[in-house]
Scaffold this motif. Sequence first.
Motif, PDB file in Angstrom:
ATOM      1  N   ARG A   1     -13.901  -5.639  -4.759  1.00 38.00           N
ATOM      2  CA  ARG A   1     -12.735  -5.081  -4.077  1.00 38.00           C
ATOM      3  C   ARG A   1     -12.472  -5.839  -2.791  1.00 38.00           C
ATOM      4  O   ARG A   1     -13.380  -6.444  -2.220  1.00 38.00           O
ATOM      5  CB  ARG A   1     -13.009  -3.622  -3.713  1.00 38.00           C
ATOM      6  CG  ARG A   1     -13.596  -2.841  -4.848  1.00 38.00           C
ATOM      7  CD  ARG A   1     -12.665  -1.779  -5.290  1.00 38.00           C
ATOM      8  NE  ARG A   1     -13.083  -1.256  -6.579  1.00 38.00           N
ATOM      9  CZ  ARG A   1     -12.972   0.025  -6.915  1.00 38.00           C
ATOM     10  NH1 ARG A   1     -12.488   0.874  -6.057  1.00 38.00           N
ATOM     11  NH2 ARG A   1     -13.321   0.413  -8.113  1.00 38.00           N
ATOM     12  N   ARG A   2     -11.242  -5.749  -2.341  1.00 39.01           N
ATOM     13  CA  ARG A   2     -10.930  -6.211  -0.994  1.00 39.01           C
ATOM     14  C   ARG A   2      -9.809  -5.347  -0.454  1.00 39.01           C
ATOM     15  O   ARG A   2      -9.200  -4.558  -1.191  1.00 39.01           O
ATOM     16  CB  ARG A   2     -10.563  -7.685  -0.979  1.00 39.01           C
ATOM     17  CG  ARG A   2      -9.308  -8.044  -1.715  1.00 39.01           C
ATOM     18  CD  ARG A   2      -8.856  -9.464  -1.380  1.00 39.01           C
ATOM     19  NE  ARG A   2      -7.452  -9.611  -1.716  1.00 39.01           N
ATOM     20  CZ  ARG A   2      -7.018 -10.007  -2.913  1.00 39.01           C
ATOM     21  NH1 ARG A   2      -7.870 -10.308  -3.874  1.00 39.01           N
ATOM     22  NH2 ARG A   2      -5.722 -10.089  -3.144  1.00 39.01           N
ATOM     23  N   ASP A   3      -9.548  -5.509   0.814  1.00 33.47           N
ATOM     24  CA  ASP A   3      -8.593  -4.653   1.480  1.00 33.47           C
ATOM     25  C   ASP A   3      -7.589  -5.539   2.208  1.00 33.47           C
ATOM     26  O   ASP A   3      -7.969  -6.295   3.095  1.00 33.47           O
ATOM     27  CB  ASP A   3      -9.348  -3.754   2.474  1.00 33.47           C
ATOM     28  CG  ASP A   3      -8.560  -2.528   2.833  1.00 33.47           C
ATOM     29  OD1 ASP A   3      -8.816  -1.479   2.232  1.00 33.47           O
ATOM     30  OD2 ASP A   3      -7.676  -2.636   3.711  1.00 33.47           O
ATOM     31  N   ASP A   4      -6.325  -5.493   1.811  1.00 30.14           N
ATOM     32  CA  ASP A   4      -5.302  -6.332   2.440  1.00 30.14           C
ATOM     33  C   ASP A   4      -4.411  -5.487   3.348  1.00 30.14           C
ATOM     34  O   ASP A   4      -4.045  -4.367   2.986  1.00 30.14           O
ATOM     35  CB  ASP A   4      -4.411  -6.992   1.376  1.00 30.14           C
ATOM     36  CG  ASP A   4      -5.161  -8.035   0.564  1.00 30.14           C
ATOM     37  OD1 ASP A   4      -6.303  -8.367   0.961  1.00 30.14           O
ATOM     38  OD2 ASP A   4      -4.617  -8.490  -0.464  1.00 30.14           O
ATOM     39  N   LEU A   5      -4.051  -6.072   4.482  1.00 30.97           N
ATOM     40  CA  LEU A   5      -3.091  -5.411   5.369  1.00 30.97           C
ATOM     41  C   LEU A   5      -1.691  -5.884   4.989  1.00 30.97           C
ATOM     42  O   LEU A   5      -1.431  -7.088   4.928  1.00 30.97           O
ATOM     43  CB  LEU A   5      -3.408  -5.766   6.821  1.00 30.97           C
ATOM     44  CG  LEU A   5      -2.462  -5.185   7.865  1.00 30.97           C
ATOM     45  CD1 LEU A   5      -2.467  -3.669   7.826  1.00 30.97           C
ATOM     46  CD2 LEU A   5      -2.841  -5.676   9.263  1.00 30.97           C
ATOM     47  N   LEU A   6      -0.790  -4.954   4.689  1.00 27.45           N
ATOM     48  CA  LEU A   6       0.551  -5.335   4.229  1.00 27.45           C
ATOM     49  C   LEU A   6       1.593  -5.289   5.342  1.00 27.45           C
ATOM     50  O   LEU A   6       2.311  -6.247   5.575  1.00 27.45           O
ATOM     51  CB  LEU A   6       1.000  -4.410   3.076  1.00 27.45           C
ATOM     52  CG  LEU A   6       0.108  -4.387   1.837  1.00 27.45           C
ATOM     53  CD1 LEU A   6       0.677  -3.416   0.808  1.00 27.45           C
ATOM     54  CD2 LEU A   6      -0.008  -5.774   1.228  1.00 27.45           C
ATOM     55  N   VAL A   7       1.663  -4.144   6.015  1.00 29.47           N
ATOM     56  CA  VAL A   7       2.704  -3.954   7.037  1.00 29.47           C
ATOM     57  C   VAL A   7       2.109  -3.137   8.186  1.00 29.47           C
ATOM     58  O   VAL A   7       1.324  -2.222   7.949  1.00 29.47           O
ATOM     59  CB  VAL A   7       3.924  -3.174   6.459  1.00 29.47           C
ATOM     60  CG1 VAL A   7       5.063  -3.154   7.461  1.00 29.47           C
ATOM     61  CG2 VAL A   7       4.395  -3.761   5.139  1.00 29.47           C
ATOM     62  N   THR A   8       2.487  -3.498   9.405  1.00 29.48           N
ATOM     63  CA  THR A   8       2.082  -2.662  10.542  1.00 29.48           C
ATOM     64  C   THR A   8       3.311  -2.235  11.324  1.00 29.48           C
ATOM     65  O   THR A   8       4.352  -2.891  11.296  1.00 29.48           O
ATOM     66  CB  THR A   8       1.168  -3.424  11.528  1.00 29.48           C
ATOM     67  OG1 THR A   8       1.820  -4.636  11.901  1.00 29.48           O
ATOM     68  CG2 THR A   8      -0.169  -3.734  10.928  1.00 29.48           C
ATOM     69  N   TRP A   9       3.146  -1.127  11.996  1.00 27.16           N
ATOM     70  CA  TRP A   9       4.246  -0.613  12.826  1.00 27.16           C
ATOM     71  C   TRP A   9       3.631   0.123  14.009  1.00 27.16           C
ATOM     72  O   TRP A   9       2.596   0.790  13.873  1.00 27.16           O
ATOM     73  CB  TRP A   9       5.109   0.344  12.004  1.00 27.16           C
ATOM     74  CG  TRP A   9       6.107   1.116  12.823  1.00 27.16           C
ATOM     75  CD1 TRP A   9       7.355   0.727  13.185  1.00 27.16           C
ATOM     76  CD2 TRP A   9       5.924   2.410  13.399  1.00 27.16           C
ATOM     77  NE1 TRP A   9       7.964   1.681  13.944  1.00 27.16           N
ATOM     78  CE2 TRP A   9       7.108   2.735  14.089  1.00 27.16           C
ATOM     79  CE3 TRP A   9       4.863   3.322  13.410  1.00 27.16           C
ATOM     80  CZ2 TRP A   9       7.269   3.934  14.780  1.00 27.16           C
ATOM     81  CZ3 TRP A   9       5.035   4.521  14.096  1.00 27.16           C
ATOM     82  CH2 TRP A   9       6.231   4.820  14.770  1.00 27.16           C
ATOM     83  N   ARG A  10       4.248  -0.056  15.163  1.00 28.01           N
ATOM     84  CA  ARG A  10       3.773   0.662  16.342  1.00 28.01           C
ATOM     85  C   ARG A  10       4.967   1.334  17.009  1.00 28.01           C
ATOM     86  O   ARG A  10       6.046   0.740  17.093  1.00 28.01           O
ATOM     87  CB  ARG A  10       3.132  -0.327  17.322  1.00 28.01           C
ATOM     88  CG  ARG A  10       2.609   0.326  18.570  1.00 28.01           C
ATOM     89  CD  ARG A  10       2.046  -0.695  19.512  1.00 28.01           C
ATOM     90  NE  ARG A  10       0.759  -1.205  19.021  1.00 28.01           N
ATOM     91  CZ  ARG A  10      -0.083  -1.895  19.784  1.00 28.01           C
ATOM     92  NH1 ARG A  10       0.228  -2.184  21.036  1.00 28.01           N
ATOM     93  NH2 ARG A  10      -1.226  -2.322  19.303  1.00 28.01           N
ATOM     94  N   MET A  11       4.766   2.562  17.407  1.00 27.28           N
ATOM     95  CA  MET A  11       5.875   3.298  18.026  1.00 27.28           C
ATOM     96  C   MET A  11       6.367   2.552  19.258  1.00 27.28           C
ATOM     97  O   MET A  11       5.568   2.221  20.139  1.00 27.28           O
ATOM     98  CB  MET A  11       5.411   4.708  18.423  1.00 27.28           C
ATOM     99  CG  MET A  11       6.546   5.588  18.910  1.00 27.28           C
ATOM    100  SD  MET A  11       5.960   7.235  19.328  1.00 27.28           S
ATOM    101  CE  MET A  11       5.954   8.006  17.733  1.00 27.28           C
ATOM    102  N   PRO A  12       7.667   2.263  19.328  1.00 25.09           N
ATOM    103  CA  PRO A  12       8.178   1.481  20.459  1.00 25.09           C
ATOM    104  C   PRO A  12       8.133   2.285  21.767  1.00 25.09           C
ATOM    105  O   PRO A  12       8.108   3.489  21.740  1.00 25.09           O
ATOM    106  CB  PRO A  12       9.624   1.170  20.081  1.00 25.09           C
ATOM    107  CG  PRO A  12       9.943   1.940  18.863  1.00 25.09           C
ATOM    108  CD  PRO A  12       8.721   2.630  18.366  1.00 25.09           C
TER     109      PRO A  12
END
Lengths: 161, 309
Positions: free
Chosen positions: A150-161
Amino acid sequence: MTDLTDRTGAPGTVPVRRLGRLARAWRAGALLAGALLALWGSVLGNDVYWPFGPMSQFAFRVGPDDAIHSIYLQARTTDGEIRVVSLNAPSVGSGRAEVEGILPAYRRDPALLGALAENYHRLHPDRPQLVELWLRDRVTVLRNGRDAGRRDDLLVTWRMP
Amino acid sequence: VSRAAAWLYPEVPLARLALLRVAVYAFVVCDMFWVVDDVVPHARGVASLYRPLVLREWLHLPVPNPGYVLTVRAVVIVACVLAASGRAGRGPGRLAGFLVAAGFTDWVSIGMSYGKIDHDHFALIVAVWVLPTAGAARWWGPRVLSPAAGWALVCVQCGCVAIYFLSAVAKVRYGGWDWVTGSTFAWAMTRRGTGLGRALLEPPWVLVAAQIGLFSMELLTPAILFLRARWRYLAIAGLGAFHLITYLTLGIHFLPLVVCLLAFLPLERVLERPRFGRFGRSTGTGLTGQPPPGAGAAPSSASPASGAG
C-alpha cells in the motif's frame, strides 16, 4: 383475507377490462421508446442522461497489475486536532464516490474542498470547524491480482483563507 | 401479431397490480429515508457541489434547498399512501400515482446530481411511471383481469431486465471483453468488502470466476421475459440469491431493483387460502393469466387448483 378465486364461480365468468386500439397503441409506443432510450444511453450516452445513462457501476476494468484507489479525507480542526473525517453525505454533504466522480474538478479547484468544510460546519454547527483539509488516496498495488503493498498519496489540499 | 399482443398485454388479475403498488409505494417512502437518504444533507450543503443531470436542466428543476426537498418528500409520502390504498377513485388515484412518479423522480435525480450516478433505481423509476396507467385496482373483491395491468407489469419486468443486461453492455463498453478476467471485484472487495467479501480475495481466481458468472448471468437475463412460470420463478429466486450474496460480501443491497422483481411473481396468491401441496402443482397461469393447457376456456383460473373451494 378474501379468497378471490372462490368468489368468481365457474371458469370463464371473470370479467376482463379490455384495452381499446388507442390504449394499446400508446402503450406499445411508450415501451418501445423507453427501450430505445435505455439502449441509446447505454451504447452512446453518459451518466448525465440519467435515468437513461449507461449502467456503468463496476463496469470499468481493473487489470491484475493495476492499483486500487480509495480516497479519504483528513482535516485539522479549529482546536488543532488532526483527524480523519467521514467522507459521506451526513458528514460533509458528499459521499466518497461522489467526490471521486468529480475528482478532476477538485484537483483544478481546491476551493471545492472548502465547500466540504463549509458543509461540515452547516451540518454540525456545534462541532469544531475544519480549517485545513487533505484529500488523500489510499492506493493498494496489485500484482497478479494480489495485494502487493500500500501507499498513501496526497491529492488535494485546502486551507481556510 | 396476436402472440406479440399476448406478451405485451397479458391479462393479469388486477389484484396483482394492486399488491405491487402497495409494495412499490411502501418502498418509495422507505427509499427516501434509507436509500437515497443524502438528498437533505445535499440540499443543506453548498450549491457549488451541485452537478445537475440533463433531466433537471431541461425541466428547469430548481437547485435543491432544504425547504424544497422536504416539501417534495412530504408530497410524495401523502401521494404514496393514497395511491397504494386502492380506495382512491379512478381520477384521484391516477393523479396521486403520477404525483409519486414526478416527485420521486425529482428526489432521486437530486441524489444523483452530486457527482455519483447509481443505476439501481431504473426499474423503480419505470414502475412509478407505469403503475398509475392501469387505473383503479383493488386486491379485494371480485376477480378482474386487465391487460392494462399486464402491460404495466411487463414494463417493470423490462426495467429489471434492462438493469442487468445493460450492465453487461456497459462492461463491454467501458471495461472491454476482458472485463471478466480483470480485478474489478477485488477492487470492490478491497474498498468496501465485508469480512466475508475480503475472505474471497484469496486466491484471486475465485473473484475472476465470480466475474465470469455475473457477466454471463447479466447477458442471459432477457430470457426471463420469455420463460414459462415455474422457470421464471426459479430465475427470480436465482437473482434474489445473487443480491443476497452481493449484500453479504459488499454491503450493497440493490433493494430498489429487488422490490421490482416482485412484478414477475403472482402476488395475488398470497391472498388465497393456503392449501398444502398446491404450489408444486400450479401451472403456467400465474404470470400471464392464460389458462393452462387443457383448462378449456378459462382465462380466469390463475390458480386452477383452488377453483373447487
